[in-house]
Each structure stands twice: as structure tokens, then as C-alpha cells.
Design an enzyme around this catalytic site. Structure first.
Site, PDB file in Angstrom:
ATOM      1  N   MET A 151      24.349   9.053   2.581  1.00 15.88           N
ATOM      2  CA  MET A 151      24.189  10.310   3.298  1.00 15.88           C
ATOM      3  C   MET A 151      24.456  10.129   4.785  1.00 15.88           C
ATOM      4  O   MET A 151      25.045  10.981   5.434  1.00 15.88           O
ATOM      5  CB  MET A 151      22.786  10.881   3.042  1.00 15.88           C
TER       6      MET A 151
ATOM      7  N   LYS B 234     -17.567  -0.538   5.650  1.00 15.46           N
ATOM      8  CA  LYS B 234     -18.002  -1.522   4.659  1.00 15.46           C
ATOM      9  C   LYS B 234     -19.512  -1.473   4.400  1.00 15.46           C
ATOM     10  O   LYS B 234     -19.972  -1.659   3.281  1.00 15.46           O
ATOM     11  CB  LYS B 234     -17.597  -2.930   5.113  1.00 15.46           C
TER      12      LYS B 234
ATOM     13  N   PHE C 174     -11.674  -7.159  13.537  1.00 19.34           N
ATOM     14  CA  PHE C 174     -10.579  -7.603  12.677  1.00 19.34           C
ATOM     15  C   PHE C 174     -10.230  -6.515  11.664  1.00 19.34           C
ATOM     16  O   PHE C 174     -11.101  -5.958  11.011  1.00 19.34           O
ATOM     17  CB  PHE C 174     -10.981  -8.893  11.945  1.00 19.34           C
ATOM     18  N   GLN C 175      -8.967  -6.198  11.555  1.00 15.51           N
ATOM     19  CA  GLN C 175      -8.449  -5.167  10.652  1.00 15.51           C
ATOM     20  C   GLN C 175      -9.089  -3.797  10.895  1.00 15.51           C
ATOM     21  O   GLN C 175      -9.328  -3.033   9.961  1.00 15.51           O
ATOM     22  CB  GLN C 175      -8.592  -5.591   9.184  1.00 15.51           C
TER      23      GLN C 175
ATOM     24  N   GLU D 296       0.808  -1.225   0.000  1.00 18.63           N
ATOM     25  CA  GLU D 296       0.000   0.000   0.000  1.00 18.63           C
ATOM     26  C   GLU D 296       0.842   1.277   0.000  1.00 18.63           C
ATOM     27  O   GLU D 296       0.415   2.314  -0.507  1.00 18.63           O
ATOM     28  CB  GLU D 296      -0.970   0.026   1.185  1.00 18.63           C
TER      29      GLU D 296
END
Lengths: 572, 163
Positions: free
Chosen positions: A479, A162, A112-113, A50
Site C-alpha cells: 500500500m 500488586k 521497577f516496571q 502482550e
């Protein structure tokens, strides 16, 4: 038209003119993905993580000026997107991120999630929404696009539970053409009185300096900036974010300023008597020590965000407005006032600048047997005729790309300036290449950064994205190593990248072309060969000098006239 | 300098966290904060007290104005204004102190709103200073509980914070 929530999301994106959605499916967004499956207008690009979806949408937005669109699921989908959202936020990039959420009845139950996506993203978005009523879905999406792309742009998150996208519940849908938000009215035109004051100060300068930033690119004001600068014949410097907004090869351009800016740009900042800041925000990497920043200058500052004005540096004439419109207004005023410019003083100022330029601060050793990274970028600029879209990751390679690639057009230089996100380069290049399939897109990276989103090589294969990856491989987090050399007596703590993969084979394993380049004499030929492969992604692994540093350098907290210059040294 | 900033904002979930989050993220301090809906149910009015140099206050006001949920705001301390805070304080009131606290409440024009054989609950309204003064005139060991609402305020005369 009667549609379900999931269908509304996709129909809205189509009506809004969205070409691409960068995303990754999951439980909370399955209804939306089903709607994607049943249409052909909005193309979904399936990334492999993602974070890459957000960077790809961001790259698309930076190259096109249109908002990038992301679709991810709840929980880890949303948290993985946060780095990319923050990256876009710090560089003011227009982006709309749709995150799935667990159904409203279970919000707050540690389902969940489930994460509080609105809460987690709040400090790094321009605004965010949680949709709690399906009737609000279309108008909320419209607000998101409006906020993301107007005023000072930025990412906007829309969190959709949802049950809002449930296929069985259908409601009437009509595309909301316009939206108004009573508390949001960005100032576009400069205040006439301030414009006049600014014009008077600008023409009174004896040692003027124009300092322009990413705001010019965002406002698509490159043409106006160029006209303004050339009418006045004043020197100009660009910030890291502003590169390309004024042609790099023009003689009035002193190059980038700041921590790794040119000697002439930084010295001119230090000595100028009138500073004209345009769409720039006086970032600490630009100003160095604040108490010694432009010590003798009166400052004009044009910016669309009032909060950017006098935040770090107190300015004398602030103008709040869209830089494109304000520059046009100033150009009108200057037609008359231009005559007042002290041309003698200006001539002397240019002579002084020529002296500083003669130092040739970007010179590097061209006789070495090792590949010098600067040389690779110079060649890249030549081979691509200074006209490629160049994305970068973060570190030494990013600074070399900024210093040595000659950006003559805006929107061509795409990097994470504010947040400094390693892993940005490759996915950003995907977004650019999708937007412009026929253009040359190069990703300048290092062996550290590229490994942060290397999985996207798979996405590139799926969508046939012929990106050219320039991996400046010095086997160090360069760096970090440079700072450790300068400030920690060479104690290279964790900056050596051991156990590196064979990048050539890795590229081949992903179905691309891999190249290893180890000799300076092979750089140009390899680049020519790679860029001739128009339809293939080529991963070019340049084995470079491990000891090379980025110069000039103003160390953190030092003033513009206190620069560390290049010299011949060896790694301890 | 102490500033009282009064904000009209969208009466929506999350608006308060945006304001509070801004202060913590940017390291500004909040001395008190009070919020409630207005006569227009779509709006809440939030009043906060903060301290900082002129530059900091200028940034605070700009950053607040930038929040999409903030509709309009006013720095009350820039002009003549009235500030009020309400306190309920429960004190142990036995023997001699029973009369003393009754008198003290009258002097401060407060009200005793609940009484038990051993305690008073006193309601007091006024500026923050007045409330501080009342609290400090009660012996510390006799204070059982203090509840303060935080400052709210309104500008004097024609100046007002409306849409």
C-alpha cells in the site's frame, strides 16, 4: 467466601462466564497467576508478546460478540498492550484489560516496571480504573465488563496494584450480579418522533441508498438490516467494518464503498437523494472530500453514540439508539408507509445502478503468468464456500480480502479498520480459532504485516490452532508502494522488503506446515490441500505480482465520483 | 462564540484529566477552567470557558457527556446566567499611585486585602470583562503579580444544574 485479591480476580472472571484470558505473566501479576494455577475454569492463553494478547482477545470479541479479556503485567506489559487497546477502541470492540501495577505504597516513585497505565491508556479506552482498595476489586471488574459491553462498546482497563492481590489478605467475596453507574445510561430505543420522520423520508426517496457499518455487526442486527433492505428493495453498501452484515452475494448489495469501494457503490452514494446511514460513522476513508459527500442527499443516521451524529457530516434526521431496536421500530412503521414508495423512480434507479455495475470495476488480468492477489482471494472464497472466519492485517491484502471475499454472514470478517494495525491478523485469528475450534479460520496477510507478530506461530503450536495463513507476498509494503507510485512519482522510499525469511522453512521451524506457491495454476490446488489439513496450521506463501495495485481508488481528499480505475501498467 | 460549560462530575482522581485530555486530544480550546467539590462530596463542579462554532460546541458537549465520570452538564451561555471570577492582584503602590489605586479599587468595588509601604494586594470579583478592565487601568510596569480563579457561573432563575 473468603478470598485473596488474586483469587477474587479469577473467581470473578469465572462467575462472569469468561472462557479465556489472553496474557503474559510478570512481577506485578504473580499473585493473580498463582490463582490461575490453582483452578481449572478460566483458561489462560500464553501469548509471546502482550500486543498479541490484546489482538487475540479482540479477535475473540469480534467473532463471538463477548468481551475479550487480557491480563498483563505492569510497565512494559501495559505499554505493549496499548496498540491492541487502541485498535479495539477505534473499532468499538468490547474488551477488558487487566494490567498489574506496582504496589500502592511505591506508586509514583519510578519503581521497577512502573508506568502510569491509567494515564497512558486514558485517550484510547472507553474508561479505565485504578483499584486502590481491595474491597472495590470485584465491583470495579463488574463495572469494567458492563461498560465494555453496553452502549457503544469499547476497551476498559483495570489497573491493579500488586498489594491488592496479596495472598495473605482475604476478604469476603460475592459475585456482584448487577451494577449501576449513575452517569452512564446509553439510549437504546429510538425517539418515536424521529423514527416517524425517518420513515417518511425513507419512503419519499427516488434514489435511495443504505450505507451500513460496523455498528450493525456489534448490535447483532444483521437479520433486521437484511429484512429492512429487502422489504424496501433499496440498494445497500457496507463499510469495511460492516462487511457480512448484509450478504455479499445478494443482488441488492453494491459491495464496499469508500477509498477502495466499488464504482457502483461510490457512484450511487454520489447520486442518491436519500441516504440511510446505519451504525456507520462517516469516516474519512468512506466520505472522501467532505464538501462533495452525497451532494444531493437528505441523510438519516441511526447510531448508538450521539457523538457520532453530525460529527463529520451534518445529518437531517438523527436517531440515537441501538440499531437492532431502531430497525425493528422502523420495520413496523414501514408496513403501512411502504406503499408510498415511487416504484417507477426506484426501477429507474436500479437501471442506473446496473449501468455502473456493468463497468465491472473489480476485473483484473486473468491471463498473467504471475499470481494475482485478487485471484488468490477469489479462490479462497470459493474453497471455503464463503463461510470462513477471515482475519486480516493491514495494507493491500486487506483491501483485496474485503473486495473479493464474499462475506455472507456477520462476525466473519475480522480486521483493524479504524486504527489500521499491522500485526493484528495472526493473533486475532488465534482468538477466533479458540472461540470456534471446529470452524475454518484464515488469516490474510502480507510479508510486511505478518512479521510484526510472527512470534505467535509459537502460541499457535502450543494450543494446536489450525489457522490457515494466506501470505500475499509481493516483496513490497504494497500500500505504501502504491501511494508512492501515485503521489511520489515512483520514489519507492523504504517500501521494499529486503532480506525476507524463507517463510516455508520458518513455518516448519515453528512446527507447522509451510507451502510456497508461485504459479497461478497452483493456487486452487494448494488451497484445497491446505484446508484439508484440518488439524495443522498451514503457512501458505503466495509469491504474487509485485506491481499489482488496489482499484478502484479514490485518492485522499477526492470525491466519490472521482475514482481511479484499473488499467494495464507496468512498474517503473 | 464564547461558551461557559458547567459540569457535575464524579469527585474522583483522574476525572479532571479526562476532561482536560479530551480538549487537548480533540484540539478544542479551553480559556479557563475551575473545579471544586460541591455540597455533595461525591461530586465536583467544573466550569470551563471555551470558544468555537456551533458545530464544535455541539461536539464538545456530546464528547463531554460521553465521559463516564461526567454526571450532568449545562451550557450556561444558552440562557440567562451569572458569571463571576475572582482576582488577586499585587501592585506597586508608591507616591501618587497609592491614592490612585485606592480610588480605582473603590470604583470597581474591590478590596485592598494586604498593604505594605510600597504595595497593595487587591481583591476583585466580577465578570471576566470587569476584571480585564481593572487590569488594563493599572500601569503595566506597576503590576507585580496577577492571580485569577477562572470563570465560574450559575444559571438565573429556575434553571439549575443538579442531579
Amino acid at each position: 467466601m473468603e478470598l485473596s485479591g488474586g483469587e477474587i480476580v479469577i473467581q470473578f472472571l469465572k462467575d462472569e462466564g469468561v472462557e479465556f484470558v489472553f496474557g503474559y505473566p510478570g512481577g506485578s501479576v504473580l499473585h493473580i497467576y498463582d490463582a490461575i494455577y490453582r483452578q481449572e475454569h478460566v483458561q489462560h492463553i500464553l501469548v509471546r508478546h502482550e500486543q498479541a494478547a490484546t489482538h487475540a482477545a479482540d479477535g475473540y470479541a469480534r467473532a463471538t460478540g463477548k468481551p475479550g479479556v487480557v491480563l498483563v503485567t505492569s510497565g512494559p506489559g501495559a505499554t505493549n498492550a496499548v496498540t491492541g487497546i487502541a485498535t479495539a477502541f477505534l473499532d468499538s470492540i468490547p474488551m477488558v484489560v487487566i494490567t498489574g501495577q506496582v504496589p500502592t505504597p511505591v506508586i509514583g516513585s519510578d519503581a521497577f516496571q512502573e508506568v502510569d497505565a491509567v494515564g497512558i491508556t486514558r485517550p484510547c479506552v472507553k474508561h479505565n480504573f485504578l483499584v486502590k482498595n481491595i474491597d472495590d476489586l470485584a465491583i470495579t471488574l463488574k463495572k469494567a465488563f458492563y461498560l465494555a459491553s453496553t452502549g457503544r462498546p469499547g476497551p476498559v482497563v483495570v489497573d491493579i496494584p500488586k498489594d491488592m492481590t496479596e495472598p495473605k489478605i482475604k476478604i469476603a467475596y460475592e459475585y456482584p450480579k448487577k451494577v449501576e453507574i449513575r452517569s452512564y445510561n446509553p439510549v437504546i430505543k429510538g425517539h418515536p418522533g424521529q423514527n416517524r420522520k425517518a420513515a417518511d423520508l425513507i419512503v419519499s426517496a427516488k434514489r435511495p441508498m443504505i450505507y451500513s457499518g460496523g455498528g450493525v455487526v456489534l448490535a447483532e442486527a444483521s437479520k433486521e438490516l437484511t429484512e429492512f433492505t429487502q422489504k424496501l428493495n433499496y440498494p445497500i453498501t457496507n463499510t469495511l467494518m460492516g462487511l457480512g452484515s448484509y450478504p455479499a452475494t445478494d443482488k441488492q448489495n453494491l459491495g464496499m464503498l469508500g477509498m477502495h469501494g466499488t464504482y457502483e457503490a461510490n457512484m450511487a452514494m454520489h447520486e442518491c437523494d436519500v441516504l440511510i446511514a446505519i451504525g456507520a460513522r462517516f469516516d474519512d476513508r468512506v466520505t472522501g472530500k467532505l464538501s462533495e459527500f452525497c451532494p444531493t442527499a437528505k441523510i438519516v443516521h441511526i447510531d448508538i453514540d450521539p457523538a457520532s451524529i453530525s460529527k463529520n457530516v451534518k445529518v437531517d434526521v438523527p436517531i440515537v439508539g441501538d440499531v437492532k431496536i431502531v430497525l425493528k421500530e422502523l420495520l413496523k412503521l414501514l408496513v403501512e408507509k411502504k406503499k408510498q414508495i415511487d416504484q417507477e423512480a426506484l426501477k429507474k434507479w436500479w437501471l442506473q445502478i446496473a449501468d455502473w455495475r456493468a463497468k465491472d470495476c473489480l476485473a483484473y488480468d486473468k491471463t498473467s503468468d504471475l499470481i494475482k492477489p485478487q485471484n488468490v482471494i477469489e479462490m479462497l472464497s470459493e474453497v471455503t464456500k464463503h463461510n470462513a472466519y477471515v482475519t486480516s492485517d493491514v495494507g493491500q491484502h486487506q483491501m483485496w480480502a474485503a473486495q473479493y471475499y464474499k462475506f455472507n454472514k456477520p462476525n466473519r470478517w475480522i480486521n483493524s479498520g479504524g486504527l489500521g494495525t499491522m500485526g493484528f491478523g495472526l493473533p486475532a485469528a488465534m482468538g477466533v480459532q479458540l472461540a470456534y475450534p471446529k470452524e475454518t479460520v484464515a488469516c490474510v496477510t502480507g510479508e510486511g504485516s505478518i512479521q510484526m507478530c510472527i512470534q505467535e506461530l509459537s502460541t499457535c503450536l502450543q494450543y494446536h490452532l489450525p489457522i490457515k495463513i494466506i501470505n500475499l507476498n509481493n516483496r513490497y509494503l504494497g500500500m505504501v508502494r502504491q501511494w508512492q507510485e501515485f503521489s511520489y512519482e515512483g520514489r519507492y522510499s523504504m517500501s521494499y522488503m529486503e532480506a525476507l525469511p524463507d517463510f516455508m522453512k520458518l513455518a516448519e521451524a515453528y512446527g507447522h506446515v509451510g507451502m510456497n506457491i508461485e504459479k497461478p495454476g497452483d493456487i486452487e490446488g494448494a488451497l484445497q490441500e491446505a484446508f484439508a489439513l484440518k488439524d495443522r496450521l498451514v503457512f501458505m506463501n503466495f509469491v504474487t505480482d509485485q506491481a499489482e495495485n488496489v482499484y478502484p481508488m479514490i485518492e485522499a481528499g477526492k470525491a466519490h465520483n472521482d475514482m481511479r480505475m484499473s488499467g494495464v501498467r507496468e512498474l517503473a | 462564540m464564547r461558551h461557559i460549560i458547567s459540569i457535575l462530575m464524579e469527585n474522583e482522581a483522574g476525572a479532571l484529566s479526562r476532561v482536560a485530555g479530551l480538549f487537548s486530544a480533540r484540539g478544542y480550546n479551553i480559556e479557563s477552567l475551575t473545579v471544586a467539590p460541591t455540597e455533595d462530596v461525591s461530586l465536583s463542579r467544573l466550569t470551563l470557558v471555551t470558544r468555537g462554532s456551533e458545530e464544535i460546541i455541539e461536539q464538545i458537549i456530546k464528547q463531554l457527556n460521553k465521559l463516564v465520570d461526567v454526571v450532568r452538564l449545562i451550557d450556561l451561555s444558552e440562557g440567562a446566567h451569572i458569571e463571576r471570577e475572582m482576582m488577586m492582584i499585587k501592585v506597586s503602590a508608591k507616591g501618587k499611585s497609592r491614592d490612585e489605586y485606592k480610588r480605582l479599587t473603590d470604583i470597581f468595588r474591590g478590596k485592598i486585602i494586604d498593604v505594605t509601604p510600597s504595595s497593595y494586594t487587591i481583591e476583585l470579583t466580577g465578570t471576566g470583562d470587569k476584571i480585564d478592565a481593572f487590569v488594563s487601568s493599572i500601569e503595566e510596569t506597576n503590576i507585580i503579580e496577577v492571580v485569577r480563579t477562572g470563570i465560574s457561573g450559575i444559571a438565573r432563575g429556575d434553571r439549575s444544574l443538579v442531579l
